[in-house]
Write a protein that holds these residues in place. Sequence first.
Motif, PDB file in Angstrom:
ATOM      1  N   LEU A  16       0.806  -1.215   0.000  1.00  0.00           N
ATOM      2  CA  LEU A  16       0.000   0.000   0.000  1.00  0.00           C
ATOM      3  C   LEU A  16       0.845   1.274   0.000  1.00  0.00           C
ATOM      4  O   LEU A  16       0.448   2.282  -0.582  1.00  0.00           O
ATOM      5  CB  LEU A  16      -0.929   0.029   1.226  1.00  0.00           C
ATOM      6  N   THR A  17       1.996   1.217   0.666  1.00  0.00           N
ATOM      7  CA  THR A  17       2.784   2.443   0.869  1.00  0.00           C
ATOM      8  C   THR A  17       4.025   2.533  -0.002  1.00  0.00           C
ATOM      9  O   THR A  17       4.601   3.614  -0.133  1.00  0.00           O
ATOM     10  CB  THR A  17       3.241   2.549   2.333  1.00  0.00           C
ATOM     11  N   GLY A  18       4.478   1.388  -0.537  1.00  0.00           N
ATOM     12  CA  GLY A  18       5.726   1.389  -1.302  1.00  0.00           C
ATOM     13  C   GLY A  18       6.965   1.358  -0.420  1.00  0.00           C
ATOM     14  O   GLY A  18       8.092   1.431  -0.914  1.00  0.00           O
ATOM     15  N   VAL A  19       6.787   1.243   0.892  1.00  0.00           N
ATOM     16  CA  VAL A  19       7.908   1.129   1.830  1.00  0.00           C
ATOM     17  C   VAL A  19       8.221  -0.357   1.977  1.00  0.00           C
ATOM     18  O   VAL A  19       7.316  -1.177   2.143  1.00  0.00           O
ATOM     19  CB  VAL A  19       7.552   1.749   3.200  1.00  0.00           C
ATOM     20  N   SER A  20       9.507  -0.721   1.902  1.00  0.00           N
ATOM     21  CA  SER A  20       9.872  -2.139   1.967  1.00  0.00           C
ATOM     22  C   SER A  20       9.451  -2.761   3.301  1.00  0.00           C
ATOM     23  O   SER A  20       9.397  -2.093   4.336  1.00  0.00           O
ATOM     24  CB  SER A  20      11.379  -2.315   1.777  1.00  0.00           C
ATOM     25  N   SER A  21       9.168  -4.057   3.253  1.00  0.00           N
ATOM     26  CA  SER A  21       8.793  -4.790   4.470  1.00  0.00           C
ATOM     27  C   SER A  21       9.896  -4.712   5.518  1.00  0.00           C
ATOM     28  O   SER A  21       9.616  -4.564   6.709  1.00  0.00           O
ATOM     29  CB  SER A  21       8.500  -6.258   4.149  1.00  0.00           C
ATOM     30  N   SER A  22      11.148  -4.804   5.093  1.00  0.00           N
ATOM     31  CA  SER A  22      12.251  -4.757   6.061  1.00  0.00           C
ATOM     32  C   SER A  22      12.322  -3.389   6.731  1.00  0.00           C
ATOM     33  O   SER A  22      12.539  -3.296   7.943  1.00  0.00           O
ATOM     34  CB  SER A  22      13.580  -5.143   5.405  1.00  0.00           C
TER      35      SER A  22
END
Length: 177
Positions: A56-62
């Motif tokens: 949803l945000t484009g921020v990596s899971s890590s």
Amino acid sequence: MKGILFSEFISLVEDKFGLETCQSMLDDSEDPGIYTSVGTYDHRDLIKLISTLSKLTGVSSSDLQQVYGESVFNQLFNSMPELEGKYDNTFSFIKSVEESIHIEVKKLYPQAKPPRFSFISESASELVMDYHSARCLSHVCFGLIKGCANHFNQAVTIDMAALSHDNSQVRFTINYI
């Protein structure tokens, strides 16, 4: 995994991304988002929430896991008032986690499987340790270490090296700056 960790994640998402994004994350994950602090839940549900939020945000899971770990440290620390004043630096606290926190968690919740730490080496300025967990949330551990250093007002660098392909075993090298 204890519900307090889920509740804190949902609160973080609300604070950082807003209620609309939080609701979209819950809807897309088909997750009701209702967790009690003392309830026990499948860690895969948290991973699913993080993965959905990443999409949803484009921020990596890590990166999301690290921010979450850093954020949740103080909540966890403050939930155990007996820890206040007992430790005076990042290394002493980290080295005590298994004896002071994980043992208590296991007493209260015998089915709990907290991560294990193996300490490889330590000097006045460096701590090398291995993280072992079937949950593969090493990036949360990275964030917790960062949150711990912030709590003790200590600047650190943290290097993380996978020892297994799934990040169930990771070596952390922490240096005071």
